[in-house]
Design an enzyme around this catalytic site. Structure first.
Site, PDB file in Angstrom:
ATOM      1  N   TYR A   1       0.909  -1.299  -0.025  1.00 44.53           N
ATOM      2  CA  TYR A   1      -0.121   0.095   0.022  1.00 44.53           C
ATOM      3  C   TYR A   1       0.844   1.232  -0.001  1.00 44.53           C
ATOM      4  CZ  TYR A   1      -3.671  -3.079   1.523  1.00 44.53           C
ATOM      5  OH  TYR A   1      -4.829  -3.971   1.522  1.00 44.53           O
TER       6      TYR A   1
ATOM      7  N   HIS B   1      -5.855   1.977  -1.271  1.00 44.19           N
ATOM      8  CA  HIS B   1      -6.026   0.610  -1.863  1.00 44.19           C
ATOM      9  C   HIS B   1      -4.484   0.119  -2.132  1.00 44.19           C
ATOM     10  CE1 HIS B   1     -10.184  -0.236  -2.206  1.00 44.19           C
ATOM     11  NE2 HIS B   1     -10.503   0.821  -2.705  1.00 44.19           N
TER      12      HIS B   1
ATOM     13  N   LYS C   1      -4.485  -3.729  -9.861  1.00 42.97           N
ATOM     14  CA  LYS C   1      -3.058  -3.479  -9.093  1.00 42.97           C
ATOM     15  C   LYS C   1      -2.309  -4.218 -10.047  1.00 42.97           C
ATOM     16  CE  LYS C   1      -5.352  -5.206  -5.034  1.00 42.97           C
ATOM     17  NZ  LYS C   1      -6.005  -4.009  -4.685  1.00 42.97           N
TER      18      LYS C   1
END
Lengths: 261, 355
Positions: free
Chosen positions: A175, A183, A214
């Site tokens: 993070y 997020h 991601k």
């Protein structure tokens, strides 16, 4: 390895119970989160709402890599709760005050003499007659020099909060700030130099990461004789932080799928 | 766009013809006569107009040790269509899966007359992406507070539309043959397991060496695909699984885009999405080797999440690998040495899986 000399009582206590690392004290948890950007996972039941597992309370469970890095930086100490518990039970009732005083002295002494990666342990007057060493089977020392620890340290030096990544099938989640505010950006997998991984894993992890917005990051420590190759790869400068060595011998890559949707 | 009759186009699950023998009633002479006719004469009649065998070409590469197969592909348009329509074998080298390059290029060059009603999957995807992009642009304008009439879509013209207005380019001249039609430049590439299945199990394909033009027999093909004769050679282990599921009637395709080894379809990609994602794991009799090769919980969790996210079920297919594979005289005996067992791994979330 430089280590900041802290007063022993100033070290954050991390309890080692049955192979796992916990922080029970709320002040310790606050210090870990605010000063050292180590978040951890809450695993305790909240007494107000015991019949659910969505909201949990103290203690905070730490990963072995977190405990190892904190010990390496000299800001925390590991307490072997198993031996300590038995030691406390073995103390004679009449000698409790004396024994407690001795306990405190022993703690300070042994904390000052620890070497890197060694588990801090202490003996009590009652235990010293028993021939037993208060070291658990897997101490923190086994964590150093693993690919997981290398990638953990690399990310920690750059200010990331790192949580376990089992939910997404990776080793860690990185993070950019406090997990309550951001997020995660990366699913992290640490590899040894020259370690092979399958193409299916690359495709699957890249797909998983792209689906949840991601990137999948792989990284590994580069041994000294291969570091000349890094000059072309690592064009960005390393970040200098106080009290720790910048890692210049690490290389990492991110994988994302293109053309999705 | 006329909806295609999928059942008519993809009517056979495998590129073989099957004769169903009628029921035999012994005391009825008509039934006996009909049965004998179906049993003896129909295949005999077929023997005359024998089913055309399909052809494929194999490319090899050699290093100092031996030759290895690099690809097996089908070049002829009729063979490609037949292999895809009956069993969904292979993948078009210029397409997503279905070999539609000729069709799409003809449409692009505005040539095809009667075939414009067939819409290739790539076009469906392109339309969906263009529509999504339009929607996102419109939404971005609304979010920025631009007061635009949402019923006025002409302002938002995507790149695809702008590009589509151009007709033929200079390079497109090379695509046409002497008659002006688009040449067949696409191939249908078969995976090694599919090629071996078609050559050995179904026996409907002839594979030729791309350099020499010689026919490659099944034992020779097996030797090329498994150059080291080790029991856990990845080709044979994967082939055992492929053969196992094909013989049970599943349509088996490669699953690399979901990070698994195989995908199992009930009938095929045009009918429904795949139901299962199969991962092949070899099991040795030596327990220490199994411990060495075992995967960790992170891997299992990751694959399960990917596969579950696309609404499939994860199947772990354990293949029991024999200790040595020296004593066999036919491919059938070799295959019999392997055992297959499946385990389904499904993630159960109490809050979500109540129905």
């Amino acid at each position: 390895m430089q280590m900041v000399e802290n007063d022993a009582a100033d070290l954050i206590p991390i309890s080692f119970i049955d192979g796992e690392y916990f922080a029970f004290d709320i002040e310790a948890v606050k210090r870990l989160r605010n000063d050292h950007h180590v978040a951890g996972i809450l695993v305790g039941t909240l007494p107000q709402v015991p019949q659910q597992s969505t909201f949990l309370g103290l203690p905070v469970q730490l990963m072995p890599e977190e405990a190892a890095l904190l010990v390496q930086k000299g800001v925390a100490r590991i307490i072997d709760e198993g031996s300590r518990h038995e030691a406390m039970l073995a103390v004679d009732e009449n000698d409790i005050d004396e024994a407690t005083a001795k306990l405190k002295i022993n703690e300070v002494e042994s904390a000052g003499s620890e070497s890197q990666g060694q588990l801090v342990s202490f003996t009590t007057p009652a235990l010293s007659t028993v021939n037993r060493v208060a070291l658990p089977e897997s101490s923190v020392g086994a964590v150093y020099d693993t690919p997981r620890f290398d990638v953990y340290k690399y990310l920690h030096e750059r200010g990331y909060f790192i949580l376990p990544g089992l939910r997404f099938g990776s080793q860690f989640l990185a993070y950019p700030g406090d997990p309550l505010r951001y997020h995660s950006h990366y699913l992290v997998r640490g590899l040894g130099y020259g370690e092979e991984f399958s193409l299916l894993e690359l495709v699957g992890s890249g797909r998983l990461g792209t689906g949840v917005k991601k990137a999948w990051m792989v990284g590994g420590h580069v041994p000294e004789d291969e570091q000349h190759k890094l000059a072309t790869l690592n064009s960005s400068k390393t970040i200098e932080r106080e009290g720790s060595e910048p890692i210049e011998d690490f290389v990492s890559f991110c994988v994302e799928w293109a053309g999705f949707g | 766009m006329k909806k295609r009759n999928l059942n008519a186009i993809y009517h056979s699950p495998l590129p073989v013809e099957v004769v169903a023998l009628p029921p035999l009633v012994p005391h009825n002479p008509i039934s006996v006569a009909y049965y004998v006719y179906q049993l003896v004469f129909v295949p005999f009649l077929w023997g005359f107009k024998r089913r055309r065998r399909l052809t494929a070409y194999m490319e090899l590469y050699t290093d100092s040790v031996s030759s290895y197969v690099s690809s097996i592909a089908v070049g002829s348009y009729e063979d490609m269509q037949e292999l895809w329509k009956a069993g969904f074998f292979g993948k078009g080298t210029q397409s997503r899966s279905d070999p539609t390059w000729v069709l799409r290029t003809s449409k692009r060059l505005q040539e095809a007359s009667g075939e414009t009603e067939i819409v290739a999957p790539e076009e469906v995807t392109a339309r969906r992406r263009a529509a999504r992009k339009k929607f996102k642009n419109a939404r971005a304008l609304v979010e920025q507070g631009v007061v635009s009439n949402p019923a006025d879509p002409e302002k938002v013209e995507t790149n695809e539309e702008r590009r589509g207005q151009k007709l033929t380019r200079a390079e497109d001249m090379a695509l046409r043959d002497s008659e002006g039609k688009v040449r067949q430049l696409e191939k249908l590439q078969l995976t090694f397991q599919e090629a071996f299945f078609l050559a050995y199990a179904l026996d409907i394909i002839d594979i030729y060496d791309g350099r020499t033009g010689d026919l490659v027999t099944v034992p020779y093909l097996l030797g090329l695909l498994m150059p080291d004769w080790s029991p856990d050679n990845s080709f044979i282990v994967n082939y055992v699984v492929y053969h196992h599921y094909r013989s049970h009637g599943w349509c088996v395709r490669n699953g690399v885009k979901f990070g698994v080894d195989y995908l199992l379809y009930k009938r095929g990609p045009p009918f429904s999405h795949a139901e299962f994602g199969v991962i092949v794991i070899p099991l040795y009799s030596d327990e220490s080797k199994n411990q060495l090769m075992r995967r960790d919980w992170y891997w299992s969790s990751g694959v399960n999440r990917v596969v579950g996210g696309v609404k499939k079920t994860m199947v772990l297919c354990y293949v029991k690998v024999p200790d040595c594979i020296d004593k066999w005289h036919s491919v059938e005996e070799l295959l019999k040495m392997y055992e297959v067992r499946e385990v389904v791994l499904r993630r159960w979330i109490p809050s979500r899986n109540r129905d």
